[in-house]
Design an enzyme around this catalytic site. Structure first.
Site, mmCIF file in Angstrom:
data_model
loop_
_atom_site.group_PDB
_atom_site.id
_atom_site.type_symbol
_atom_site.label_atom_id
_atom_site.label_comp_id
_atom_site.label_asym_id
_atom_site.label_seq_id
_atom_site.Cartn_x
_atom_site.Cartn_y
_atom_site.Cartn_z
ATOM 1 N N HIS A 66 -10.687 -5.136 -2.581
ATOM 2 C CA HIS A 66 -9.366 -5.395 -2.030
ATOM 3 C C HIS A 66 -9.453 -5.639 -0.534
ATOM 4 O O HIS A 66 -10.340 -5.137 0.134
ATOM 5 C CB HIS A 66 -8.381 -4.260 -2.330
ATOM 6 C CG HIS A 66 -8.815 -2.905 -1.885
ATOM 7 N ND1 HIS A 66 -9.829 -2.189 -2.500
ATOM 8 C CD2 HIS A 66 -8.377 -2.119 -0.869
ATOM 9 C CE1 HIS A 66 -9.975 -1.024 -1.902
ATOM 10 N NE2 HIS A 66 -9.108 -0.958 -0.895
ATOM 11 N N GLN A 126 -14.340 3.197 1.508
ATOM 12 C CA GLN A 126 -13.767 2.663 0.275
ATOM 13 C C GLN A 126 -13.397 3.831 -0.629
ATOM 14 O O GLN A 126 -14.240 4.694 -0.912
ATOM 15 C CB GLN A 126 -14.741 1.730 -0.439
ATOM 16 C CG GLN A 126 -14.129 1.059 -1.667
ATOM 17 C CD GLN A 126 -15.073 0.069 -2.336
ATOM 18 O OE1 GLN A 126 -16.242 -0.059 -1.971
ATOM 19 N NE2 GLN A 126 -14.551 -0.640 -3.329
ATOM 20 N N ASP A 173 0.862 -1.180 0.000
ATOM 21 C CA ASP A 173 0.000 0.000 0.000
ATOM 22 C C ASP A 173 0.901 1.233 0.000
ATOM 23 O O ASP A 173 1.816 1.330 0.819
ATOM 24 C CB ASP A 173 -0.895 -0.016 1.237
ATOM 25 C CG ASP A 173 -2.012 1.002 1.174
ATOM 26 O OD1 ASP A 173 -1.745 2.171 0.811
ATOM 27 O OD2 ASP A 173 -3.143 0.650 1.516
#
Length: 142
Positions: free
Chosen positions: A100, A94, A31
């Protein structure tokens, strides 16, 4: 969806990523806005907008990949725990609309871990409300 979806662009090679793992169905990468050291994402290669849209076989593959990676963050990174997080819908935080799972290593050492809970676990809900909502959901699932 590829040009509009950041994760589809990563999968097609249009955007860079730091790949952690890949198989026929899933792709895992770091990330770029990590909450903790080692925070990464696991996505299905086939585009699905969110938890409500993803086919069961892709959800299973992503979840199993996340479990495998969670074991690695404990063993390799020395994390003290792991959170798996999915956000479904903008009101649930989100921001990328390709399903994901966040795999978030957790550390007692706060210099590695800036994530804090948005609510306080341990505060009991109202028993009547729990019963009423549970009953409604149970009926909806029949």
């Amino acid at each position: 969806m590829g040009d509009q979806c950041v994760f589809c662009s990563i999968l097609s090679g249009g955007l860079p990523s730091v790949k952690v793992a890949e198989d026929a169905t899933t792709y895992a990468f770091m990330d770029i806005n990590p909450a903790t050291e080692g925070h990464l994402l696991v996505i299905p290669k086939r585009h699905s907008k969110d938890l409500l849209e993803i086919p069961g076989d892709d959800l299973t593959a992503v979840t199993l990949a996340a479990q495998r990676i969670a074991k690695a963050v404990i063993g390799e990174l020395g994390a003290d725990g792991v959170n798996l997080l999915n956000c479904c819908g903008s009101d649930a935080w989100q921001t990328e609309f390709h399903f994901h799972l966040h795999v978030i290593p957790r550390y007692r050492d706060r210099s590695k871990d800036r994530l804090q809970l948005p609510w306080q676990p341990g505060i009991r809900g109202d028993a009547h409300t729990l019963s009423a909502l549970g009953g409604r959901l149970a009926a909806a699932l029949k």
